[in-house]
Motif scaffolding. Structure first.
Motif, short mmCIF file in Angstrom:
data_model
loop_
_atom_site.label_atom_id
_atom_site.label_comp_id
_atom_site.label_asym_id
_atom_site.label_seq_id
_atom_site.Cartn_x
_atom_site.Cartn_y
_atom_site.Cartn_z
N HIS A 123 23.92 -5.71 7.59
CA HIS A 123 23.99 -5.11 8.93
C HIS A 123 23.47 -3.32 8.93
O HIS A 123 22.85 -3.19 9.98
N ILE A 124 24.04 -2.63 8.00
CA ILE A 124 23.56 -1.15 7.94
C ILE A 124 22.21 -1.17 7.73
O ILE A 124 21.50 -0.40 8.44
N VAL A 125 21.63 -1.74 6.95
CA VAL A 125 20.18 -1.92 6.64
C VAL A 125 19.46 -2.37 7.74
O VAL A 125 18.43 -1.83 8.07
N GLU A 126 19.90 -3.93 8.26
CA GLU A 126 19.14 -4.16 9.61
C GLU A 126 19.17 -3.42 10.47
O GLU A 126 18.03 -3.49 11.35
N TYR A 127 20.17 -2.42 10.69
CA TYR A 127 20.14 -1.68 11.98
C TYR A 127 18.83 -0.70 11.82
O TYR A 127 18.27 -0.27 12.92
N ALA A 128 18.63 -0.17 10.70
CA ALA A 128 17.51 0.75 10.37
C ALA A 128 16.02 0.03 10.72
O ALA A 128 15.41 0.61 11.61
N PHE A 129 16.01 -1.23 10.30
CA PHE A 129 14.84 -2.08 10.47
C PHE A 129 14.75 -2.53 12.10
O PHE A 129 13.62 -2.07 12.64
N ALA A 130 15.80 -2.65 12.81
CA ALA A 130 15.84 -3.05 14.11
C ALA A 130 15.43 -1.97 15.05
O ALA A 130 14.79 -2.12 16.08
N GLU A 143 13.46 -8.66 8.96
CA GLU A 143 12.36 -8.34 8.03
C GLU A 143 13.31 -8.51 6.45
O GLU A 143 12.27 -8.49 5.78
N VAL A 144 14.50 -8.36 6.48
CA VAL A 144 15.16 -8.31 5.32
C VAL A 144 16.25 -9.57 5.15
O VAL A 144 16.07 -10.00 3.97
N PHE A 145 16.94 -9.95 6.09
CA PHE A 145 18.04 -11.04 5.95
C PHE A 145 17.70 -11.97 6.92
O PHE A 145 18.13 -12.01 7.88
N GLN A 146 16.65 -12.82 6.54
CA GLN A 146 16.20 -13.87 7.44
C GLN A 146 17.27 -14.98 7.93
O GLN A 146 17.18 -15.12 8.88
N MET A 165 28.97 -4.72 14.03
CA MET A 165 29.76 -4.03 12.99
C MET A 165 31.07 -3.54 13.51
O MET A 165 32.15 -3.54 12.88
N TYR A 166 30.89 -2.96 14.77
CA TYR A 166 32.43 -2.48 15.25
C TYR A 166 33.22 -3.60 15.39
O TYR A 166 34.45 -3.59 15.26
N HIS A 283 19.26 2.43 -0.80
CA HIS A 283 20.45 3.37 -1.14
C HIS A 283 22.00 2.91 -0.90
O HIS A 283 22.68 2.63 -1.40
N VAL A 284 21.77 2.05 0.32
CA VAL A 284 22.84 1.18 0.81
C VAL A 284 23.24 0.09 -0.20
O VAL A 284 24.33 -0.31 -0.67
N GLY A 285 22.29 -0.66 -0.74
CA GLY A 285 22.25 -1.79 -1.55
C GLY A 285 23.04 -1.26 -3.02
O GLY A 285 23.74 -1.84 -3.67
N GLU A 286 22.52 -0.12 -3.46
CA GLU A 286 23.18 0.63 -4.77
C GLU A 286 24.52 0.93 -4.61
O GLU A 286 25.22 0.72 -5.23
N ILE A 287 24.87 1.46 -3.34
CA ILE A 287 26.46 1.61 -2.83
C ILE A 287 27.25 0.47 -2.88
O ILE A 287 28.38 0.65 -3.56
N LEU A 288 26.87 -0.27 -2.40
CA LEU A 288 27.50 -1.55 -1.85
C LEU A 288 27.15 -2.76 -2.70
O LEU A 288 27.31 -3.93 -2.46
#
Length: 288
Positions: A123-130, A143-146, A165-166, A283-288
């Motif tokens: 959801h953090i990644v999808e926020y940027a794409f959305a 575009e990422v998590f169909q 997320m909240y 970057h988020v994928g590397e961290i999580l």
């Protein structure tokens, strides 16, 4: 966005790329050349106007108006660039906020809680794409998590993802997985998401005032159309390339300002939102 080496002078001078204003202005350049040549022909050959004609004094007016139009175009391009640069800073803030939130989530969640880790990573990644799709005015499936990120197409996509997320964060607090202190600790990044989205919407939805934009275009048009009447006396037919060049400079500045005042589009000089979204994903994928 075009990637280039600013030190390659000769490449810039002799290469015509698709975002070059020459391509956009070519029909008007050809029409203006014919117009100036016609004015020159009428003044020199038909009416045989000499140095005693009062029309030669119009160049004094052009000198004064040239200074005014220069000030207007400087303000126009500076304002457009400020909008472009603010958009870039906002997306830089989005990148940092996404990283910080991922690091905090990684720190507060149990190491074996793969379900919640995966949820926040997606959801953090999808926020940027959305947000990218929202600013460009076209929404579609993720575009990422169909299969995992399900979004109602009638909703404001970035707000909906932030709300999901909240809700998950509040559920973690109710389940005693995170403490109240950690909840407040994470809240700052979630608030930053909405602030960044609102600031980007402000830039996109608040164009330069219509009357100001129209006035500049009319000013350029009448200024250039009156140039040959005075300069033909001193330059003859050489006024054709001179007037065309003046028009090219003035009109190009206006076109460039129009292109960059909305930095979230898909023009060559707009921000590379897809690339920045993919960097967030990495970057988020590397961290999580």
């Amino acid at each position: 966005m075009i990637n280039y080496n600013p030190k390659e002078w000769f490449t810039f001078i002799f290469r015509v790329h698709k975002s070059d204003t020459v391509r956009q202005l070519m029909p008007m350049i050809i029409s203006l050349s014919i117009y100036v040549a016609l004015v020159a022909f009428l003044e020199i050959q038909v009416f045989n106007l000499g140095e005693n004609s009062h029309l030669k004094n119009i160049t004094i007016l052009h000198g004064m108006l040239g200074f005014v139009i220069s000030l207007l175009l400087v303000f126009r391009t500076n304002t457009a660039y400020e909008r472009w640069w603010e958009g870039r800073k906002l997306w830089g803030s989005l990148t940092n906020t996404s990283r910080n939130l991922a690091m905090k989530i990684n720190a507060v969640l149990p190491k074996d809680d793969e379900l919640n880790r995966t949820f926040f990573k997606e959801h953090i990644v999808e926020y940027a794409f959305a947000l990218k799709r929202h600013l460009r005015g076209h929404q579609r499936e993720s575009e990422v998590f169909q299969s995992n990120v399900i979004i109602d197409h009638e909703l404001h996509k970035p707000n909906h993802i932030a709300a999901l997320m909240y809700t998950r964060l509040n559920d973690l607090y109710n389940q005693k997985i995170i403490s109240g202190t950690q909840l407040l600790f994470l809240n700052e990044e979630f608030r930053a998401f909405t602030d960044i989205c609102g600031a980007c919407e402000r830039i996109k939805n608040t164009p330069i005032p219509f009357s100001y934009s129209v006035f500049i275009k009319k000013f350029i048009f009448f200024y250039v159309m009156s140039l040959p009447f005075g300069y033909v006396f001193s330059l003859g037919y050489i006024a054709v390339p001179i007037v065309v060049f003046v028009f090219y400079v003035l009109a190009s500045l206006e076109i460039i300002a129009e292109e960059i005042e909305n930095p979230f589009g898909v023009d060559d000089n707009d921000l590379p939102l897809t690339m920045m979204s993919k960097n967030i994903q990495k970057h988020v994928g590397e961290i999580l």
